[in-house]
Design an enzyme around this catalytic site. Structure first.
Site, PDB file in Angstrom:
ATOM      1  N   THR A  22       0.867  -1.183   0.000  1.00  0.00           N
ATOM      2  CA  THR A  22       0.000   0.000   0.000  1.00  0.00           C
ATOM      3  C   THR A  22       0.901   1.230   0.000  1.00  0.00           C
ATOM      4  O   THR A  22       2.060   1.148   0.418  1.00  0.00           O
ATOM      5  CB  THR A  22      -0.869   0.051   1.269  1.00  0.00           C
ATOM      6  OG1 THR A  22       0.005   0.130   2.396  1.00  0.00           O
ATOM      7  CG2 THR A  22      -1.733  -1.180   1.413  1.00  0.00           C
ATOM      8  N   GLU A  52      -5.782  -3.852  -0.697  1.00  0.00           N
ATOM      9  CA  GLU A  52      -6.120  -4.992   0.170  1.00  0.00           C
ATOM     10  C   GLU A  52      -7.229  -5.859  -0.420  1.00  0.00           C
ATOM     11  O   GLU A  52      -7.527  -6.927   0.090  1.00  0.00           O
ATOM     12  CB  GLU A  52      -6.570  -4.490   1.553  1.00  0.00           C
ATOM     13  CG  GLU A  52      -5.448  -3.914   2.410  1.00  0.00           C
ATOM     14  CD  GLU A  52      -5.199  -2.432   2.169  1.00  0.00           C
ATOM     15  OE1 GLU A  52      -5.547  -1.938   1.084  1.00  0.00           O
ATOM     16  OE2 GLU A  52      -4.651  -1.769   3.073  1.00  0.00           O
ATOM     17  N   LYS A  88     -15.399  17.588   9.814  1.00  0.00           N
ATOM     18  CA  LYS A  88     -16.352  17.529  10.919  1.00  0.00           C
ATOM     19  C   LYS A  88     -16.716  18.945  11.331  1.00  0.00           C
ATOM     20  O   LYS A  88     -15.983  19.603  12.052  1.00  0.00           O
ATOM     21  CB  LYS A  88     -15.780  16.727  12.075  1.00  0.00           C
ATOM     22  CG  LYS A  88     -15.628  15.272  11.665  1.00  0.00           C
ATOM     23  CD  LYS A  88     -14.704  14.479  12.546  1.00  0.00           C
ATOM     24  CE  LYS A  88     -14.388  13.164  11.884  1.00  0.00           C
ATOM     25  NZ  LYS A  88     -13.123  13.146  11.165  1.00  0.00           N
ATOM     26  N   TRP A 124     -21.115  16.028   9.267  1.00  0.00           N
ATOM     27  CA  TRP A 124     -19.963  15.627   8.474  1.00  0.00           C
ATOM     28  C   TRP A 124     -20.127  16.155   7.063  1.00  0.00           C
ATOM     29  O   TRP A 124     -21.207  16.038   6.460  1.00  0.00           O
ATOM     30  CB  TRP A 124     -19.838  14.093   8.425  1.00  0.00           C
ATOM     31  CG  TRP A 124     -19.266  13.503   9.674  1.00  0.00           C
ATOM     32  CD1 TRP A 124     -19.186  14.111  10.890  1.00  0.00           C
ATOM     33  CD2 TRP A 124     -18.717  12.203   9.825  1.00  0.00           C
ATOM     34  NE1 TRP A 124     -18.609  13.264  11.797  1.00  0.00           N
ATOM     35  CE2 TRP A 124     -18.318  12.074  11.170  1.00  0.00           C
ATOM     36  CE3 TRP A 124     -18.515  11.121   8.962  1.00  0.00           C
ATOM     37  CZ2 TRP A 124     -17.735  10.926  11.673  1.00  0.00           C
ATOM     38  CZ3 TRP A 124     -17.936   9.972   9.449  1.00  0.00           C
ATOM     39  CH2 TRP A 124     -17.544   9.874  10.801  1.00  0.00           C
TER      40      TRP A 124
HETATM   41  P1  AMP Z   1      -5.309   1.994  -3.044  1.00  0.00           P
HETATM   42  O1  AMP Z   1      -5.164   0.915  -2.057  1.00  0.00           O
HETATM   43  O2  AMP Z   1      -4.087   2.821  -3.205  1.00  0.00           O
HETATM   44  O3  AMP Z   1      -5.785   1.445  -4.344  1.00  0.00           O
HETATM   45  O4  AMP Z   1      -6.405   3.000  -2.505  1.00  0.00           O
HETATM   46  C1  AMP Z   1      -7.674   2.563  -2.124  1.00  0.00           C
HETATM   47  C2  AMP Z   1      -8.523   3.718  -1.731  1.00  0.00           C
HETATM   48  O5  AMP Z   1      -8.744   4.584  -2.854  1.00  0.00           O
HETATM   49  C3  AMP Z   1      -9.914   3.345  -1.289  1.00  0.00           C
HETATM   50  O6  AMP Z   1      -9.955   2.897   0.040  1.00  0.00           O
HETATM   51  C4  AMP Z   1     -10.661   4.645  -1.506  1.00  0.00           C
HETATM   52  O7  AMP Z   1     -10.458   5.546  -0.446  1.00  0.00           O
HETATM   53  C5  AMP Z   1     -10.013   5.198  -2.747  1.00  0.00           C
HETATM   54  N1  AMP Z   1     -10.823   4.863  -3.932  1.00  0.00           N
HETATM   55  C6  AMP Z   1     -10.659   3.846  -4.786  1.00  0.00           C
HETATM   56  N2  AMP Z   1     -11.595   3.888  -5.749  1.00  0.00           N
HETATM   57  C7  AMP Z   1     -12.379   4.951  -5.502  1.00  0.00           C
HETATM   58  C8  AMP Z   1     -13.523   5.521  -6.122  1.00  0.00           C
HETATM   59  N3  AMP Z   1     -14.054   5.028  -7.231  1.00  0.00           N
HETATM   60  N4  AMP Z   1     -14.072   6.610  -5.539  1.00  0.00           N
HETATM   61  C9  AMP Z   1     -13.553   7.151  -4.413  1.00  0.00           C
HETATM   62  N5  AMP Z   1     -12.477   6.663  -3.795  1.00  0.00           N
HETATM   63  C10 AMP Z   1     -11.886   5.575  -4.327  1.00  0.00           C
END
Ligand code: AMP
Length: 542
Positions: A185, A330, A438, A443
């Site tokens: 990550t 994940e 907040k 929110w």
């Molecule tokens: P990553 O592990 O780097 O792929 O990031 C995952 C995170 O990206 C998720 O937990 C979301 O917060 C954000 N994310 C992924 N897809 C979307 C989406 N379509 N809209 C909003 N946030 C997203």
């Protein structure tokens, strides 16, 4: 009583064997890092992956060893996906956009034995190699003519490495729970964490994602994954495409509007996948050139929220349907997809765009729920929001080399996102939990404000953060990057935004900036901005 069926393991090389046998002449096209276009077939890819598997054995790579890649989306990276995992070792994809300290940490944490790198990223190796006692050698993903000059020892050329190897290789058989791929990550706080996918989870994810209610990939598709193979395996396309026999078009390092347009038009790509910032670049370029995408039918957008203005631009200017998807490292990564169901397509345009801007419904295999701070499940009414938890066979149970489980009671994984779910099951991300503003007892969704702001023609990119307020604790500050040559005053923008979001959630201040910082995966990096602007309203005398 057990069933009587065969215990055939779900192993990654079987995908490529299948593609080579039944879609052998289907093409894989790559924009080369060295320049030019490379073109071959699934049948060729299988033979070269076997040569590579033999080369890995010669190098002494053993089952379970980690082999790192720092590479763009090209046919050579694709071969690594199959040869390394297929031989029983672990493909460790490294995001070259991470900070050098993070890359140093990751290679040491994973204990990579070899690194396979594109020419673009070779300078990273030259700079950091001393920090990696685990490293036995580096292979540059190119041919002899393009090898860089270097003082490093044990640097090999990929094409030389595999050229004399046999293209006969028996993939070893093992349990399909065996580890196949490691992806870290991006870790905005603390060290990056490793997510270790298995052969089984990868194939189940490919089965889930290729289906019609997923990314809808089949043998008639020409898929162009702009989403990188160095981050969550290009959303699994390198597995789902061979499974279905789809043609793949790899963009290499060419993620800009001009390079993408050329590749899309010449290869007649019909399914594109990528994050909103890439599409912003492409749409701007197409507008400037007055060009229309002829072949594209669907554009999958994920990684960050797809703004309505982007969904609309693809639809109205290019007749391309946006499939909004959500997931995370994940989760391999696919969780939900806003698939073009009949009911969705039949909606009047404005309602359809509003629904498409939700992140969609889970593909079969993924379970979702939202809970409040007491752990009670929230209503699925599209209004009440809560922490989004997930469960499923391609979702991590723990992080690599960590002892404790990453799961909550009942086996649920907390995504760190806050979301609503409506009565039809459509999930909408409100925010990352840490990004929600907040204000008093309420929110405010930073994502919602950003999406409305970028709909204004003068705005290229918008970022909303919560900053301190003496009365309301926090209030939204809107940071803007203006489109080239455009201007926009605050009152005009606020006027544009009112009516599209609740009045009390409108930003308290608007600030034009030259650029906005992004993470290694293209998301807005809000942590530092929050720190920088924390007292902005207080200093203004609010
Ligand atoms: P990553 O592990 O780097 O792929 O990031 C995952 C995170 O990206 C998720 O937990 C979301 O917060 C954000 N994310 C992924 N897809 C979307 C989406 N379509 N809209 C909003 N946030 C997203």
């Amino acid at each position: 009583m057990q069933g009587n069926m065969q215990k055939q393991g779900l192993l990654i090389p079987d995908l490529l064997e299948h593609a080579a046998q039944y879609h052998g002449s289907t093409e894989i096209v790559s924009r080369l890092v060295e320049g030019g276009i490379h073109r071959y077939t699934y049948a060729d890819a299988l033979l070269r992956s076997k040569k590579l598997a033999n080369a890995l054995a010669r190098l002494g790579v053993q089952s379970g060893d980690r082999v790192g890649t720092l590479a763009w989306n090209t046919f050579r990276h694709f071969e690594l996906y199959y040869a390394v995992s297929g031989a029983g070792a672990i493909t460790h994809t490294i995001n070259p956009r991470l900070f050098p300290e993070q890359i140093t940490y990751i290679v040491n944490h994973a204990q990579d034995s070899y690194l396979f790198v594109d020419l673009t990223f070779f300078p990273i190796i030259e700079k950091l190699h001393n920090h990696w006692p685990c490293l036995k050698g580096v292979v540059v993903l190119t041919d002899q003519d393009n090898m860089p000059e270097t003082n490093l020892t044990n640097v090999m050329c990929y094409e030389d490495l595999i050229s004399d190897e046999s293209d006969v290789f028996e993939w070893p058989e093992f349990e399909d729970e065996q580890a196949a791929t490691l992806c870290y990550t991006s870790g905005t706080t603390g060290n990056p964490k490793g997510v270790l996918y298995s052969h089984r989870s990868t194939i189940l994810h490919a089965l889930g994602s290729a289906q019609r209610e997923g990314l809808d990939i089949d043998s008639e598709s020409t898929v162009l994954p702009v989403v990188p193979m160095f981050h969550v395996c290009a959303w699994g396309v390198p597995y789902a495409a061979p499974m279905t026999g789809a043609k793949i078009v790899f963009p290499g390092a060419g993620m800009d509007g001009a390079s993408l347009t050329e590749l899309i038009q010449t290869e007649k790509a019909d399914l594109l996948l990528g994050v909103p910032t890439v599409w912003l670049g492409l749409l701007n370029y197409l507008d400037q050139q007055s060009q229309v995408l002829e072949s594209v039918e669907r554009v999958v957008i994920g990684g960050s929220a797809a703004p309505v203005s982007m969904i609309q631009a693809f639809d109205e200017k290019h007749d391309a349907f946006v499939i909004h998807a959500w997931g995370m490292t994940e989760m391999s990564p696919l969780g939900t997809v806003c698939a073009p169901t009949r009911a969705l397509k039949d909606l009047p345009k404005t309602e359809r765009y509003a629904l498409q801007s939700k992140q969609g419904r889970p593909v079969f295999g993924v379970q979702l729920k939202i809970i409040d701070d007491e752990g009670k499940e929230c209503q699925r009414d599209g209004v009440e929001f809560g922490r989004l938890l997930v469960k499923g066979p391609w979702i991590a149970g723990q992080y690599y080399l960590e002892d404790s489980s990453a799961l909550e009671i009942g086996g649920w994984f907390d995504t760190g996102d806050v979301a609503t779910i409506d009565p039809q099951g459509y999930m909408q991300i409100v925010d990352r939990k840490k990004d929600v503003i907040k204000s008093g007892g309420e929110w405010i969704s930073s994502i919602e404000l950003e999406n409305v702001a970028v709909g204004h023609p003068s705005v290229q990119e918008a970022c909303v953060i919560g900053v301190l307020h003496p009365k309301w604790d926090e209030r939204p500050l809107l940071l803007l990057v203006l489109a080239e040559g455009k201007s926009c005053d605050d009152s005009e923008l606020l006027e544009f935004m009112s009516g599209k979001v609740a009045k009390w959630s409108l930003p308290d201040a608007i600030l034009v900036v030259d650029t906005l910082p992004h993470t290694a995966t293209g998301k807005l990096m809000k942590k530092d901005l929050r720190e920088e602007y924390k007292n902005f309203l207080i200093d203004m005398g609010e």
